[in-house]
Design an enzyme around this catalytic site. Structure first.
Site, PDB file in Angstrom:
ATOM      1  N   HIS A 264       0.828  -1.207   0.000  1.00 48.10           N
ATOM      2  CA  HIS A 264       0.000   0.000   0.000  1.00 48.10           C
ATOM      3  C   HIS A 264       0.864   1.259   0.000  1.00 48.10           C
ATOM      4  O   HIS A 264       0.722   2.129  -0.867  1.00 48.10           O
ATOM      5  CB  HIS A 264      -0.912  -0.034   1.238  1.00 48.10           C
ATOM      6  N   GLU A 265       1.755   1.343   0.981  1.00 50.49           N
ATOM      7  CA  GLU A 265       2.574   2.552   1.086  1.00 50.49           C
ATOM      8  C   GLU A 265       3.525   2.676  -0.111  1.00 50.49           C
ATOM      9  O   GLU A 265       3.840   3.791  -0.543  1.00 50.49           O
ATOM     10  CB  GLU A 265       3.353   2.587   2.409  1.00 50.49           C
ATOM     11  N   HIS A 268       1.738   4.545  -2.765  1.00 53.42           N
ATOM     12  CA  HIS A 268       1.841   5.991  -2.546  1.00 53.42           C
ATOM     13  C   HIS A 268       3.232   6.490  -2.960  1.00 53.42           C
ATOM     14  O   HIS A 268       3.374   7.531  -3.592  1.00 53.42           O
ATOM     15  CB  HIS A 268       1.648   6.323  -1.058  1.00 53.42           C
ATOM     16  N   GLU A 294      -4.727   7.792  -2.953  1.00 57.78           N
ATOM     17  CA  GLU A 294      -5.186   6.519  -2.402  1.00 57.78           C
ATOM     18  C   GLU A 294      -5.511   5.533  -3.524  1.00 57.78           C
ATOM     19  O   GLU A 294      -5.381   4.323  -3.345  1.00 57.78           O
ATOM     20  CB  GLU A 294      -6.408   6.776  -1.518  1.00 57.78           C
TER      21      GLU A 294
HETATM   22 ZN    ZN Z   1      -3.060   5.173   1.882  1.00 57.98          ZN
END
Ligand code: ZN
Length: 501
Positions: A264-265, A268, A294
């Site tokens: 997830h990160e 980003h 996101e």
């Molecule tokens: Zn996030």
């Protein structure tokens, strides 16, 4: 004119230096700083951000922006120069409405509130945080009132993270989505529950971190321009386009926590690492909106990282890393385990299908607090009541209730959560366009190759940084406005198959 443009850019870069320095302090606060540093750190960050704010709202910047209006009109709308002036002007017009003293006061408050939350959460002590939250709510209302003429009091706060969106837009999208999700969750939870024991075994920390890092390196996260550290609440931060960091937390009894927060990160991080280097140091070296940001973390975490094709490639490697735990577990059983859908209490652990219900609860509670219809004292109970009605569950304590998310304890109330669900919707929408342009992407993922997807995302989204608003990007990339259909089709297709609906 070009001289004036260069002068504007020079000033904006100086401000960016201050903000990036504050980001280093904030990263350190959340990773390595000993508790004793908290009070001074709060003050230091407040000093930097008020300096940045003062420099930004300087009349000279306003004058430069005015002078550059004609120059901007003569430029191509899509050019870096026009985009920079346009974005700086929008930011400036917002910033001049917020007094520097308010900004400094809020920074100090938020830093102290964050420390208190970190201490009170393990003690299940919501009472201790009530005064902080009351002040946060009061200041959030003050912030909104710097922008009179709003349609809903949450609008100025939402605009901070998802520019151009209003509470009413989000309510409309969320209710459309809810209509589809509630029956889907119902149908899934009527089926036999999936066994997720394979992921809930003992997994050593070092091996978990090593595996995650291999995967994100394959994705294209650049460790020459980034690093990963441990924290309490995973996040990504950027000090420059050459230094985009991610954090994670490890649960040695649950493989999914560190792994999926890492993917997830990294999503980003790849967004920020993919920004055109010529935008470095300017307000354009940023994501377009929290929803668009996101969308990228969700794409890499879920659409890619929880797909069957992805695990066809990586599961044998994971089995090799954890033979004791997984040698006897079939790929299909593992795939189902990491995609288990269940009504649960914790947003960050929630599956893709129920996740948005968690977000909607928070979004509604924020609106109620801002409207003055919900007092801070009543927040824990309001939280429990919504979980009971929407998810059929009641947390045994506030730790798994209102204390679980950092947002209200470290930022404003209002605008903090809608970006997650907008991100889910946008991730599927952009991915649909990526597939249309490159139908081979799923096949490549099956072979652990991500170049085509990553390049497409870089070219169509990442590269532009904050040149375009979310609405503009959606229009450019998909040829139309925001639609929830691709996301619904994605969920129904994937989970309909897993749960044989
Ligand atoms: Zn996030």
């Amino acid at each position: 004119m070009e001289k004036k443009f260069e002068e504007l850019k020079r000033r904006l870069m100086e401000i960016d230096d201050l903000n990036s320095s504050a980001a280093v302090l904030s990263w350190d606060q959340a990773t390595y700083m000993p508790p004793g540093g908290a009070a001074a750190r709060g003050r230091q960050m407040a000093t930097l951000s008020s300096l940045a704010q003062e420099k930004f709202i300087d009349l000279e910047i306003g004058k430069l922006l005015d002078d550059l209006q004609g120059y901007e009109d003569g430029l191509d709308y899509n050019s870096n120069e026009a985009s920079l002036i346009r974005k700086a002007r929008r930011d400036y017009e917002k910033a001049v409405k917020v007094p520097a003293a308010w900004v400094a006061k809020f920074e100090t408050h938020a830093a102290a509130s964050y420390q208190d939350w970190a201490a009170a959460r393990p003690e299940n002590d919501f009472k201790r945080l009530e005064d902080n939250l009351k002040k946060t709510l009061e200041m959030s209302v003050e912030f909104a009132d710097f922008f009179p003429g709003y349609e809903h009091i949450a609008d100025p706060l939402i605009d901070n993270s998802d520019e151009g969106m209003k509470a009413s837009d989000i309510q409309r999208v969320f209710s459309e989505l809810q209509e589809e999700l509630v029956p889907l969750v119902q149908a899934i939870t009527e089926q036999e529950a999936v066994d997720d024991n394979p992921v809930k075994q003992a997994y050593t920390e070092d091996d978990q971190l090593a595996f995650g890092q291999i995967v994100i390196q394959d994705f294209g996260y650049d460790f020459e321009r980034g690093r990963q550290d441990k924290t309490y609440h995973p996040f990504m931060t950027k000090f420059s386009l050459g230094d985009v960091r991610i954090t994670t937390r490890v649960n040695e009894n649950d493989l999914s926590e560190a792994l999926f927060s890492t993917l997830h990160e990294a999503g980003h991080g790849m967004y920020e690492q993919g920004i055109n280097p010529v935008l470095e140091g300017t307000p354009l070296a940023d994501g377009s909106s929290s929803g668009v940001h996101e969308s990228q973390s969700r794409t890499w975490e879920n659409v890619v990282g929880r797909s069957r094709g992805f695990w066809e490639h990586y599961y044998p490697k994971l089995q090799q890393a954890f033979p004791e735990q997984l040698a006897q577990v079939e790929l299909e059983a593992f795939y189902r385990a990491i995609n288990k859908v269940s009504r649960s209490l914790i947003r960050t652990d929630a599956d893709e299908v129920t996740y948005n219900l968690h977000v909607m609860i928070r979004f509604d509670l924020e609106l109620q607090m801002l409207e003055g219809k919900l007092n801070i004292e009543d927040l824990p109970e309001a939280w429990h009541a919504r979980y009971e009605s929407d998810l059929g569950l009641r947390a045994p304590s506030d730790v798994d209730g209102v204390l679980q998310d950092v947002h209200w304890y470290a930022g404003t109330i209002g605008g903090s959560f809608q970006g997650y669900t907008l991100g889910n919707i946008l991730g599927a929408l952009f991915y649909e366009s990526a597939l249309k342009a490159n139908p081979d992407i799923p096949d490549e993922i099956r072979h652990g190759q991500f170049d085509t997807l990553h390049s497409w995302l870089k070219e169509n989204l990442y590269m532009h940084g904050a040149k375009f608003t979310a609405d503009e990007l959606i229009q450019r990339v998909t040829g139309g406005p925001l639609r929830i259909e691709p996301y619904i089709a994605y969920l129904k297709g994937k989970y309909g198959e897993i749960y044989r609906l």
